[in-house]
Scaffold this active site. Structure first.
Site, PDB file in Angstrom:
ATOM      1  N   ASP A  36       0.828  -1.210   0.000  1.00  0.00           N
ATOM      2  CA  ASP A  36       0.000   0.000   0.000  1.00  0.00           C
ATOM      3  C   ASP A  36       0.861   1.258   0.000  1.00  0.00           C
ATOM      4  O   ASP A  36       0.526   2.262  -0.644  1.00  0.00           O
ATOM      5  CB  ASP A  36      -0.928   0.004   1.220  1.00  0.00           C
ATOM      6  CG  ASP A  36      -1.977  -1.090   1.158  1.00  0.00           C
ATOM      7  OD1 ASP A  36      -2.548  -1.430   2.214  1.00  0.00           O
ATOM      8  OD2 ASP A  36      -2.232  -1.600   0.036  1.00  0.00           O
ATOM      9  N   LEU A  82     -20.490 -23.607 -24.932  1.00  0.00           N
ATOM     10  CA  LEU A  82     -20.189 -25.037 -24.908  1.00  0.00           C
ATOM     11  C   LEU A  82     -21.478 -25.841 -24.893  1.00  0.00           C
ATOM     12  O   LEU A  82     -22.479 -25.418 -24.314  1.00  0.00           O
ATOM     13  CB  LEU A  82     -19.375 -25.395 -23.656  1.00  0.00           C
ATOM     14  CG  LEU A  82     -17.954 -24.828 -23.547  1.00  0.00           C
ATOM     15  CD1 LEU A  82     -17.380 -25.158 -22.180  1.00  0.00           C
ATOM     16  CD2 LEU A  82     -17.066 -25.384 -24.639  1.00  0.00           C
ATOM     17  N   LYS A 115     -15.895 -25.557 -14.029  1.00  0.00           N
ATOM     18  CA  LYS A 115     -16.649 -24.582 -14.828  1.00  0.00           C
ATOM     19  C   LYS A 115     -17.083 -23.446 -13.907  1.00  0.00           C
ATOM     20  O   LYS A 115     -18.026 -23.569 -13.142  1.00  0.00           O
ATOM     21  CB  LYS A 115     -17.865 -25.225 -15.485  1.00  0.00           C
ATOM     22  CG  LYS A 115     -18.600 -24.282 -16.429  1.00  0.00           C
ATOM     23  CD  LYS A 115     -19.766 -24.983 -17.108  1.00  0.00           C
ATOM     24  CE  LYS A 115     -20.455 -24.022 -18.077  1.00  0.00           C
ATOM     25  NZ  LYS A 115     -20.999 -22.828 -17.402  1.00  0.00           N
ATOM     26  N   LYS A 290     -11.790 -30.691 -22.281  1.00  0.00           N
ATOM     27  CA  LYS A 290     -11.306 -30.282 -23.602  1.00  0.00           C
ATOM     28  C   LYS A 290     -10.259 -31.276 -24.108  1.00  0.00           C
ATOM     29  O   LYS A 290      -9.403 -31.719 -23.333  1.00  0.00           O
ATOM     30  CB  LYS A 290     -10.656 -28.892 -23.540  1.00  0.00           C
ATOM     31  CG  LYS A 290     -11.542 -27.797 -22.970  1.00  0.00           C
ATOM     32  CD  LYS A 290     -10.735 -26.537 -22.718  1.00  0.00           C
ATOM     33  CE  LYS A 290     -11.566 -25.472 -22.026  1.00  0.00           C
ATOM     34  NZ  LYS A 290     -10.741 -24.321 -21.601  1.00  0.00           N
TER      35      LYS A 290
END
EC number: 6.5.1.2
Length: 669
Positions: A36, A82, A115, A290
């Protein structure tokens, strides 16, 4: 280089490095307070020396000035969705489709990852610097959200290393971790502000803020999952290795991502993530599988909306019990009467559900459901709420039967049900206020006439006040008339009129889609326009001529014929044209009428190595052939490439001429 410029360079480099260690590697080497302090020093120096500002400065993460609207971004490579699998059988079918097409898939590894339940985004890096970020949108066109994405600390503004392509598009998911979501809602509750329903809505709402300072305050995260555009460099030929490359360049990758070597291991990965789902730091609704080999991905290719080499294996829908309090019957754009279950609100699948569709009379009969029943509600695919069963032992004595109406609940016209169809429809057409509202909403929608500022609430007011009855009435409105509507001042009213005038310059496909013909979506409208080239030709076409259009069968052709046969529809079209709606004329590609393929109905199947499917289709059409998507007794020739499947089998069964790719090349010479 001046001392200030040198210090700015050092600060930016240091903050970039520590940002990667914190957000990507999860291994910070300095305390938050020190980070910071460095950031404050950077902000102060940049404020004092604006001429030394850099487009990849970490200070940009705090947000810039508010925008008036998001600009559109056309994706150079479409961001497709998909296909889904909901059980092992559907996963196995996906695998079988790939191996039937290309046997080498049997020996391929698979890249598996959770997902994420967030918002898909595209990040464009040019010479390593983030220059543009966009939402997925409809897959073809998204919105420019660069200023907001720059505030997400997990996303590098400059890539690490030096071996990345000069232009690299990274795709991934912006999401809100569970802890950040809970903290955000706790703050909102404390301030008396509206809370978000779930992390996905919170992420989407945060990312689409016109004021990036608001986005900067939201606890957003990002995981990369693929690449799009690659120019000025090469990436690995393995999907998983590409992940490692992205991570090396400073992009965060989901730590649960795993490379497996068999379908059995894919199933094991799915079960493992399913069991650990509730303990993950973020919301997920399944896993993505995939093919790992990039060359196999390219050979497998795509269907209309999704790749053939990937699938989303969704988790079982979550179910809950609740009460069915009532059933309302809603009327849609085409007159379809849909029974909607009014439920005792129940939290299921991450949202509070109070309504669910009962589809039609047949579904009500199948379920045997009654008002007052306790029902099992499920969010199919974690998206659409539906009633799946009735708990009969809990049925009360005063449960009421659900009676399907014989008259439209809105206009009292007769309700008709065509033999062979499950849907009952109001026969009132545009005299039915409900159909009128839905037809007008469709007419002005983005894929149709795309009239900005005419949202659902405005359309409903216009119809309720009897200011419009047909689409043409919209173009007769004046700004002064619109100011009587709720939340419609003079400026907003003029914006609507300007948008209507702008919408008059359209295209034939968009105009056809806007008419709302049953089962004619935007893709079918495009096929019709490209086939007939003019509205007049479409209006005069026969059933047989409609069936010649790609992807138009007997049912859609019948709907088209019925639509254009009705005088009231022709009147609506004429009135719209009188209001000045125009589009550029379409011209046919030159056709070689003396070609051996002229007038022949041709089907392409399998994959071709010497030219793309689209190029082959265009070349065949230029030779006068009609290229269709399915084999029938009317098909003259089938050109079969590698891994041709059911279409080739059907052609052989019907005795249709079949040629290989080399013969196709000879035909095209």
């Amino acid at each position: 280089m001046s001392d200030v410029a040198q210090r700015l360079t050092e600060l930016r480099k240091t903050l970039h490095e520590h940002g990667v260690r914190y957000y990507v590697e999860d291994a910070p080497t300095i305390p938050d307070a020190e980070y910071d302090r460095l950031m404050r020093e950077l902000l102060e120096l940049e404020a004092a020396h604006p001429e030394l500002m850099s487009s990849d400065s970490p200070s940009l993460r705090v947000g810039g000035r508010p925008l008036d609207a998001f600009e559109s971004v056309v994706h150079e490579i479409p961001m497709l969705s998909l296909d889904n699998a909901f059980d092992d059988g559907e996963l196995e079918s996906f695998y079988r489709r790939m191996t039937d097409r290309i046997q080498a898939v049997q020996h391929s590894a698979f890249c598996c990852e959770p997902k994420l339940d967030g918002l898909a985004v595209s990040l464009l890096y040019e010479n390593g610097v983030l220059t543009r970020a966009a939402t997925r949108g409809d897959g073809m066109t998204g919105e420019n959200i660069t200023e907001n994405v720059r505030t997400i600390k997990a996303i590098p503004l400059r890539l690490q290393g030096a071996d990345f392509p000069t232009r690299l598009e990274v795709r991934g998911e912006v999401f809100m971790p569970k802890a950040g979501f809970e903290a955000l809602n706790a703050r909102a509750l404390k301030k008396g502000e509206k809370q978000f329903v779930n992390p996905r809505n919170a992420a989407a709402g945060s990312l689409r803020q016109l004021d990036s300072k608001i986005t900067a305050q939201r606890p957003l995260a990002f995981y990369a999952y693929s690449v799009g555009v690659i120019e000025g460099g090469e990436l690995a030929t393995s999907h998983y290795q590409r992940f490692l490359q992205l991570k090396g360049w400073g992009l965060p990758i989901c730590p649960e991502t795993k490379l497996v070597t068999s379908l059995a291991e894919v199933k094991a990965f799915y079960q493992d993530i399913l069991q650990r789902r509730q303990f993950l730091a973020y919301e997920i609704d399944g896993v993505v599988i995939k093919v790992d080999d990039i060359q196999l991905q390219e050979r497998l290719g795509f269907v209309a909306r999704a790749p053939r080499w990937a699938i989303a294996y969704k988790f079982p829908a979550q179910e809950e019990l609740t009460l069915l309090n009532d059933v309302e019957f809603q009327v849609g754009r085409t007159g379809a009467i849909t029974p909607v279950a009014k439920l005792e609100p129940v939290f299921v699948g991450g949202v509070t559900v109070s309504n669910a569709t009962l589809h039609n009379a047949d579904e009500i009969e199948r379920l045997g459901v009654m008002v007052g029943d306790t029902v099992v509600i499920r969010r199919a695919g974690d998206v659409i709420p539906q009633i799946v069963s009735v708990v009969l032992e809990r049925r009360p004595e005063n449960a009421k039967s659900i009676v399907f109406p014989t008259r439209c609940p809105v206009c009292q016209s007769d309700v008709e049900r065509v033999e062979g169809e499950a849907v009952a429809r109001c026969s009132g057409g545009l005299i039915c206020q409900a159909q009128r509202k839905e037809a007008l909403k469709h007419f002005v929608s983005r894929k149709a006439m795309d009239v900005e500022g005419l949202g659902d609430k405005v359309i409903e007011q216009l119809v309720d006040r009897e200011m419009v009855s047909t689409p043409a009435d919209l173009f007769r409105l004046r700004a002064g008339e619109l100011t009587i509507l709720e939340r419609m001042g003079p400026k907003s009213a003029q914006n609507v009129i300007d948008a209507l005038n702008k919408a008059k310059q359209t295209t034939l496909p968009k105009f056809l889609y806007a008419l709302g013909i049953r089962e004619v979506g935007d893709a079918t409208a495009l096929n019709l326009a490209q086939h007939f080239l003019s509205l007049e030709a479409i209006q005069q076409a026969s059933l047989e001529q409609f069936i010649e259009v790609p992807d138009v069968g007997v049912v859609v052709a019948s709907h088209l014929l019925a639509f254009f046969a009705q005088d009231r529809n022709q009147q609506v079209i004429n009135e719209l044209l009188e209001q000045g709606i125009t589009w550029p004329a379409l011209t046919a590609a030159p056709v070689a009428v003396d070609s051996a393929l002229a007038g022949k109905i041709v089907v392409l199947t399998g994959s071709f190595t010497q030219l793309s499917r689209n190029d082959a289709k265009a070349a065949l059409q230029a030779l006068g052939a009609k290229v269709t998507g399915s084999v029938s007794k009317n098909t003259d020739i089938v050109f079969a490439g590698e891994a041709a499947g059911s279409k080739l089998a059907k052609a052989t069964e019907l005795g249709i001429q079949v040629f290989d790719e080399q013969a196709l090349i000879e035909f095209l010479k």
